[in-house]
Design an enzyme around this catalytic site. Structure first.
Site, mmCIF file in Angstrom:
data_model
loop_
_atom_site.group_PDB
_atom_site.id
_atom_site.type_symbol
_atom_site.label_atom_id
_atom_site.label_comp_id
_atom_site.label_asym_id
_atom_site.label_seq_id
_atom_site.Cartn_x
_atom_site.Cartn_y
_atom_site.Cartn_z
ATOM 1 N N GLY A 191 43.104 39.986 8.739
ATOM 2 C CA GLY A 191 44.490 40.301 8.408
ATOM 3 C C GLY A 191 45.496 39.505 9.218
ATOM 4 O O GLY A 191 46.528 39.060 8.698
ATOM 5 N N ARG A 243 46.716 49.270 15.081
ATOM 6 C CA ARG A 243 46.654 47.920 14.499
ATOM 7 C C ARG A 243 46.689 48.041 12.973
ATOM 8 O O ARG A 243 45.984 48.846 12.387
ATOM 9 C CB ARG A 243 45.371 47.222 14.944
ATOM 10 C CG ARG A 243 45.166 45.810 14.374
ATOM 11 C CD ARG A 243 44.293 45.807 13.156
ATOM 12 N NE ARG A 243 43.987 44.463 12.682
ATOM 13 C CZ ARG A 243 43.464 44.196 11.493
ATOM 14 N NH1 ARG A 243 43.202 45.183 10.655
ATOM 15 N NH2 ARG A 243 43.206 42.966 11.120
ATOM 16 N N VAL A 244 47.501 47.257 12.342
ATOM 17 C CA VAL A 244 47.566 47.253 10.882
ATOM 18 C C VAL A 244 47.238 45.849 10.394
ATOM 19 O O VAL A 244 47.715 44.865 10.956
ATOM 20 C CB VAL A 244 48.978 47.675 10.388
ATOM 21 C CG1 VAL A 244 49.070 47.592 8.876
ATOM 22 C CG2 VAL A 244 49.312 49.078 10.861
ATOM 23 N N GLY A 245 46.412 45.758 9.355
ATOM 24 C CA GLY A 245 46.045 44.459 8.800
ATOM 25 C C GLY A 245 46.973 44.058 7.666
ATOM 26 O O GLY A 245 48.065 44.607 7.486
ATOM 27 N N ASP A 246 46.518 43.115 6.882
ATOM 28 C CA ASP A 246 47.314 42.617 5.754
ATOM 29 C C ASP A 246 47.270 43.549 4.539
ATOM 30 O O ASP A 246 48.142 43.488 3.669
ATOM 31 C CB ASP A 246 46.758 41.260 5.300
ATOM 32 C CG ASP A 246 45.312 41.416 4.868
ATOM 33 O OD1 ASP A 246 44.472 41.768 5.729
ATOM 34 O OD2 ASP A 246 45.009 41.249 3.676
ATOM 35 N N THR A 283 37.811 44.419 2.927
ATOM 36 C CA THR A 283 38.732 45.280 2.179
ATOM 37 C C THR A 283 38.313 45.290 0.730
ATOM 38 O O THR A 283 37.896 44.252 0.217
ATOM 39 C CB THR A 283 40.160 44.691 2.261
ATOM 40 O OG1 THR A 283 40.555 44.698 3.623
ATOM 41 C CG2 THR A 283 41.159 45.456 1.417
ATOM 42 N N THR A 300 41.054 39.726 1.126
ATOM 43 C CA THR A 300 40.224 40.344 2.152
ATOM 44 C C THR A 300 39.991 39.288 3.218
ATOM 45 O O THR A 300 39.996 38.095 2.927
ATOM 46 C CB THR A 300 38.896 40.874 1.586
ATOM 47 O OG1 THR A 300 38.115 41.406 2.676
ATOM 48 C CG2 THR A 300 38.076 39.811 0.886
ATOM 49 N N GLY A 301 39.783 39.737 4.439
ATOM 50 C CA GLY A 301 39.564 38.783 5.523
ATOM 51 C C GLY A 301 40.364 39.170 6.740
ATOM 52 O O GLY A 301 40.890 40.285 6.813
HETATM 53 N N1 ASP Z 1 42.043 42.392 5.708
HETATM 54 C C1 ASP Z 1 41.517 43.500 6.450
HETATM 55 C C2 ASP Z 1 42.262 43.664 7.724
HETATM 56 O O1 ASP Z 1 42.510 42.697 8.406
HETATM 57 C C3 ASP Z 1 40.059 43.394 6.711
HETATM 58 C C4 ASP Z 1 39.234 42.665 5.681
HETATM 59 O O2 ASP Z 1 39.585 42.615 4.536
HETATM 60 O O3 ASP Z 1 38.206 42.086 6.003
HETATM 61 O O4 ASP Z 1 42.552 44.772 8.085
#
Ligand code: ASP
Length: 317
Positions: free
Chosen positions: A205, A179-182, A151, A202-203
């Site tokens: 979610g 699907r929704v992330g963080d 992200t 980022t990472g």
């Molecule tokens: N955080 C984002 C999600 O899970 C993806 C990412 O930042 O790597 O949608």
């Protein structure tokens, strides 16, 4: 007065550079965040944000984005938005709405169309090809489908003392529809309070949501911790807690800035980020988790940058 911008990943560097120019000329934190994120959304070779982002399991590119104003706490967000050129701009516009400020799916796309945002087929031929190859690979080798996500998250501080934060992401490659992330979730993907500071994530979610890490970092800064200390404490404590209680911890990385333009970062994987603060132009760093729960931060090497450039533009056959 201090000013600055910090953002996740090497991909944000051009945008941070633009944001820094804007802030140096008395631009606002809101414009800096939007400018930095749009630069990433518009660049076709970044596979996890905006145009060129990788689609879901059905080949549809669903995007998430959010914007937060650290003076008023206004938040706007979209999730699962499709065919819209700049999700961050839609999120920012939504932050002015008293009601209905977080829109998902068709409702988000319809809002963007009615508000006059540019419609665009965001799925590039390159991203489609990568998706087709992945679908084939998964069925042939019975693989875990999820392969890649990142992200762009940005925190900016302007010369008037205002701070804003924003995120934009196409989420997890091969995610299930809806699907929704963080990234569009306040407290998990982002949080900012102009009097205290801001943080973005980022990472994975699904795991970031378990710790509300952006809020946790801001909370720690409100108790007087410097951004680096707040990041180290929040991220590594949660990483260990998650491993102990849930059995594993996905990759996650967070960056933070306070109203003095001081910044911090913590990560449980190799992580690059870009920062421009207090008169300095943007600079890319690489961070890793140190053995003693302190982040190791080093300037990026030219070799790393060259290899990155080659990797993101490698032909797809
Ligand atoms: N955080 C984002 C999600 O899970 C993806 C990412 O930042 O790597 O949608």
């Amino acid at each position: 007065m201090s000013w600055g911008t910090i953002a996740t990943w090497r991909m944000a560097d051009d945008g941070v550079h633009k944001a820094a120019a804007l802030l140096a000329n008395r631009g606002t934190a809101g414009d800096a965040v939007e400018t930095a994120i749009k630069a990433v959304e518009d660049y076709p070779y970044y596979k996890s944000v905006g145009y060129g982002g990788l689609p879901n399991a059905h080949g549809i590119l669903e995007m998430d984005a959010a914007f937060m104003d650290g003076d008023s706490f206004k938040i706007g967000a979209v999730a699962g938005i499709v065919d819209v050129k700049n999700p961050i701009s839609v999120a920012r516009k939504l932050s002015d709405e008293k009601f209905n400020s977080f829109r998902v799916g068709q409702g988000a796309t319809e809002y963007a169309m009615l508000a006059g945002f540019e419609r665009c087929n965001m799925l590039t031929p390159r991203a489609k090809k990568i998706w087709e190859q992945r679908v084939e690979e998964i069925s042939k080798h019975n693989l875990d489908p999820y392969d890649g996500h990142d992200t762009v998250g940005v925190v900016s501080l302007d010369q008037f003392g205002k701070m804003c934060a924003g995120t934009s992401s196409s989420g997890l490659f091969m995610k299930q529809a809806g699907r929704v992330g963080d990234s569009p979730l306040s407290g998990s993907g982002f949080y900012v309070d102009s009097e205290v500071g801001g943080a973005v994530a980022t990472g994975l979610g699904e795991d970031l949501m378990k710790g509300c890490l952006s809020y946790e970092i801001v909370r720690k800064m409100s108790e007087g911790l410097a951004p680096q200390q707040a990041c180290d404490e929040a991220v590594y404590r949660f990483h260990h807690k998650l491993k102990k209680r849930y059995g594993k911890a996905g990759a996650f990385s967070l960056v933070a800035m306070n109203p003095k333009g001081e910044w911090g970062v913590a990560t449980n994987v190799e992580f690059t980020f870009s920062v421009a603060a207090n008169g300095e132009d943007s600079q890319i760093f690489i961070a890793n988790m140190g053995a003693d729960e302190q982040t190791i931060i080093e300037p990026i090497s030219q070799e790393w940058l060259d290899a990155y450039e080659k990797r993101i533009k490698a032909p797809i056959d």
